[in-house]
Design a protein around this motif. Structure first.
Motif, PDB file in Angstrom:
ATOM      1  N   PRO A 158      61.176  94.427  67.507  1.00 29.09           N
ATOM      2  CA  PRO A 158      62.359  95.044  68.113  1.00 29.09           C
ATOM      3  C   PRO A 158      63.646  94.288  67.815  1.00 29.09           C
ATOM      4  O   PRO A 158      64.701  94.905  67.609  1.00 29.09           O
ATOM      5  CB  PRO A 158      62.034  95.011  69.612  1.00 29.09           C
ATOM      6  N   LEU A 159      63.582  92.960  67.781  1.00 29.08           N
ATOM      7  CA  LEU A 159      64.772  92.156  67.538  1.00 29.08           C
ATOM      8  C   LEU A 159      65.321  92.390  66.135  1.00 29.08           C
ATOM      9  O   LEU A 159      66.530  92.559  65.936  1.00 29.08           O
ATOM     10  CB  LEU A 159      64.441  90.675  67.737  1.00 29.08           C
ATOM     11  N   GLU A 161      64.728  95.027  64.224  1.00 30.10           N
ATOM     12  CA  GLU A 161      65.166  96.417  64.092  1.00 30.10           C
ATOM     13  C   GLU A 161      66.531  96.633  64.747  1.00 30.10           C
ATOM     14  O   GLU A 161      67.381  97.346  64.213  1.00 30.10           O
ATOM     15  CB  GLU A 161      64.127  97.352  64.724  1.00 30.10           C
ATOM     16  N   ALA A 162      66.756  96.007  65.902  1.00 31.57           N
ATOM     17  CA  ALA A 162      68.009  96.207  66.624  1.00 31.57           C
ATOM     18  C   ALA A 162      69.153  95.389  66.046  1.00 31.57           C
ATOM     19  O   ALA A 162      70.302  95.844  66.027  1.00 31.57           O
ATOM     20  CB  ALA A 162      67.816  95.860  68.098  1.00 31.57           C
ATOM     21  N   LEU A 163      68.849  94.191  65.558  1.00 30.44           N
ATOM     22  CA  LEU A 163      69.903  93.301  65.057  1.00 30.44           C
ATOM     23  C   LEU A 163      69.594  92.908  63.614  1.00 30.44           C
ATOM     24  O   LEU A 163      69.844  93.659  62.691  1.00 30.44           O
ATOM     25  CB  LEU A 163      70.009  92.068  65.971  1.00 30.44           C
ATOM     26  N   SER A 164      69.015  91.726  63.413  1.00 36.65           N
ATOM     27  CA  SER A 164      68.592  91.274  62.086  1.00 36.65           C
ATOM     28  C   SER A 164      67.658  90.096  62.272  1.00 36.65           C
ATOM     29  O   SER A 164      67.543  89.552  63.381  1.00 36.65           O
ATOM     30  CB  SER A 164      69.795  90.867  61.234  1.00 36.65           C
ATOM     31  N   TRP A 167      68.571  86.702  64.079  1.00 34.40           N
ATOM     32  CA  TRP A 167      68.508  86.483  65.522  1.00 34.40           C
ATOM     33  C   TRP A 167      67.194  85.845  65.952  1.00 34.40           C
ATOM     34  O   TRP A 167      67.081  85.382  67.094  1.00 34.40           O
ATOM     35  CB  TRP A 167      68.758  87.799  66.260  1.00 34.40           C
ATOM     36  N   THR A 306      56.686  96.584  65.433  1.00 34.67           N
ATOM     37  CA  THR A 306      57.092  96.586  66.836  1.00 34.67           C
ATOM     38  C   THR A 306      55.961  97.031  67.746  1.00 34.67           C
ATOM     39  O   THR A 306      55.681  96.408  68.776  1.00 34.67           O
ATOM     40  CB  THR A 306      58.311  97.503  67.024  1.00 34.67           C
TER      41      THR A 306
END
Length: 488
Positions: A158-159, A161-164, A167, A306
């Motif tokens: 999830p991290l 997919e949401a950011l890069s 992170w 995920t």
């Protein structure tokens, strides 16, 4: 000199700081694994090179964990805790901004210095906490390794997919900066010190055989187990290991005291750690891959990174519950019994993964059992080792136990990888038999760990104490081991 503010620090605040540090190190162990293909594409490298992102961290942590622990025993655990957390923060910052694979690998080497956080944590707990709180605090902090490993797998997908993927390093960096500052301000300096100098020669020998062994194990699958490089590394490790042991034995100021390593409780628990590590770290690596296998292969569930991570959330929760409960259980049943139960549950879970994995609920039940096992066993191993050694050797003893568990994980992951991928289907994924045989192998090693755990000697309270410096340790030893002295 310890400041008045540090002397007044509540041990619960100290414990919170220690837990943040252990959690940060644990996250960095596992979060990168599921997203290696993403890193490979982003940094324009190949699969063989990107695996060094894992290998560099593994080798560095294995070298620095016992060394930092021993230095902490000598110069002060709080001081070295700040150093270890600082290294984690610097390495994470460098990894977050890395524009090439070489810089990222170098950053992972720096992060590995943070492996000293765990033995330093155990030492500080033993030095500073009320005696009745030591077993539960060590159990909880030890279980955070397993919990952090699971959390890393859960949030990585999830991290990214949401950011890069950057992170994956920014978050641990922020955590370790806060923990380092808090440790400097609030964690009291250790009253226990081991006199003498650091033995640089034996530290170099230990580092050399560990590098040879772990690089050979980690890269054997890519280079070929029969290749000249891998065989040469194994031969080098086989030569240097006994040379290191001999050097430590003859040294007046050993880095790792071989007399300590020969204590029956210590060497048997370390053998359990080696066997247990083979199962735990391998399951972290290969269960997500199994879940992600497309259903067209005849098995697997075709989950995304995920989704497969979220499937391991119950395992993570169970690890935390097991670790938190371990202290209370140890007081009632003994840490040795918890270790036997943890190893036995690991065997049950891996046997289940080998033969009953057709439905998603089956895998959920089995991984939850494994999570509970990891929490109990991590806590029990740590408490047994800490209680079995003099207070001045807490850091190096627990560091070596952590190190041996990591070596076991490296060996287990390498062997399992070879077994699982020995036969590939035309679509490029392993056959179901590969996973069955691999999980069965881990079930056998876990069963062996349970058998060895039964043989761990139980320390009995002493009825007579001879006056002198050793008497102080024996008095402390009796109290510290009361939670692990129950007969099976």
């Amino acid at each position: 000199m310890t400041s008045p503010a540090k002397r007044r620090t509540d041990y619960r605040l100290t414990f919170l700081v220690l837990c943040v540090g252990v959690a940060s190190f644990s996250l960095l162990q596992s979060m990168v694994n599921p997203v290696l293909p993403t890193i490979q594409a982003a940094l324009d490298t190949d699969q063989a090179t990107v695996t060094w992102v894992l290998t560099a961290y593994l080798v560095s942590a294995s070298i620095f964990t016992p060394i930092i622990g021993r230095v902490g025993d000598k110069v002060g655990k709080e001081r070295m805790l700040v150093v270890a957390l600082g290294a984690l923060a610097v390495g994470s910052l460098l990894a977050a901004v890395a524009g090439s694979i070489g810089v990222l690998i170098a950053a992972r080497v720096i992060q590995g210095i943070g492996g000293g956080v765990l033995p330093l944590t155990f030492g500080i707990v033993r030095d500073e906490f009320p005696r009745e709180k030591v077993a539960s605090a060590i159990g909880t902090s030890a279980a955070l390794l397993a919990v952090g490993g699971g959390v890393g797998l859960v949030i990585a997908g999830p991290l990214v997919e949401a950011l890069s993927y950057h992170w994956l390093f920014w978050i641990p960096m922020a955590m370790t900066v806060v923990a380092a500052i808090a440790a400097f301000v609030w964690v009291p300096e250790s009253p226990e010190r081991t006199p003498g100098k650091i033995n640089v020669g034996t530290a170099f020998l230990m580092s050399a055989w560990l590098v040879a062994l772990l690089v050979g194990v980690s890269q054997g699958h890519h280079w070929g187990w029969g290749s000249a490089k891998v065989v040469g590394l194994f031969v080098t490790a086989a030569i240097l290991l006994p040379v290191w042991v001999l050097a430590e034995t003859r040294s007046k100021e050993p880095l790792v005291d071989m007399k300590m390593m020969r204590i029956p409780t210590v060497w048997t628990v370390n053998l359990v750690a080696l066997l247990f590590g083979m199962g735990m770290y391998s399951m972290f690596a290969f269960v997500p891959q199994f879940l992600q296998t497309p259903e067209v292969a005849g098995y697997g569930f075709g989950l995304s990174v995920t989704e497969s991570g979220l499937m391991l959330l119950p395992q993570t929760i169970a690890s935390f519950i097991g670790g938190v409960a371990a202290g209370r259980f140890a007081t009632r049943f003994g840490s040795k019994n918890l270790l036997v139960v943890g190893a036995a549950l690991t065997a049950i879970g891996t046997f289940g993964m080998a033969f009953t994995h057709d439905e998603i609920w089956m895998v959920l039940v089995e991984t939850t059992i494994l999570g509970l096992a990891f929490g109990l066993a991590f806590a029990a191993m740590s408490n047994l080792v800490v209680a079995a050694v003099p207070q001045s050797q807490t850091g190096v003893a627990s560091g070596m136990n952590t190190n041996i568990r990591t070596v076991g994980g490296a060996i287990g992951s390498a062997v399992l990888g070879t077994v699982v991928t020995s036969n590939l289907q035309p679509i490029g994924v392993p056959t179901e038999a590969g996973y069955t045989h691999g999980f069965l192998l881990l079930a056998i090693t876990s069963t062996a760990a349970a058998v060895v755990a039964v043989m761990v000697p139980v320390v009995k309270a002493k009825t007579h104490v001879v006056p002198g410096p050793q008497a102080e340790w024996e008095a402390e030893h009796d109290v510290a081991t009361s939670a692990s002295a129950s007969q099976p």
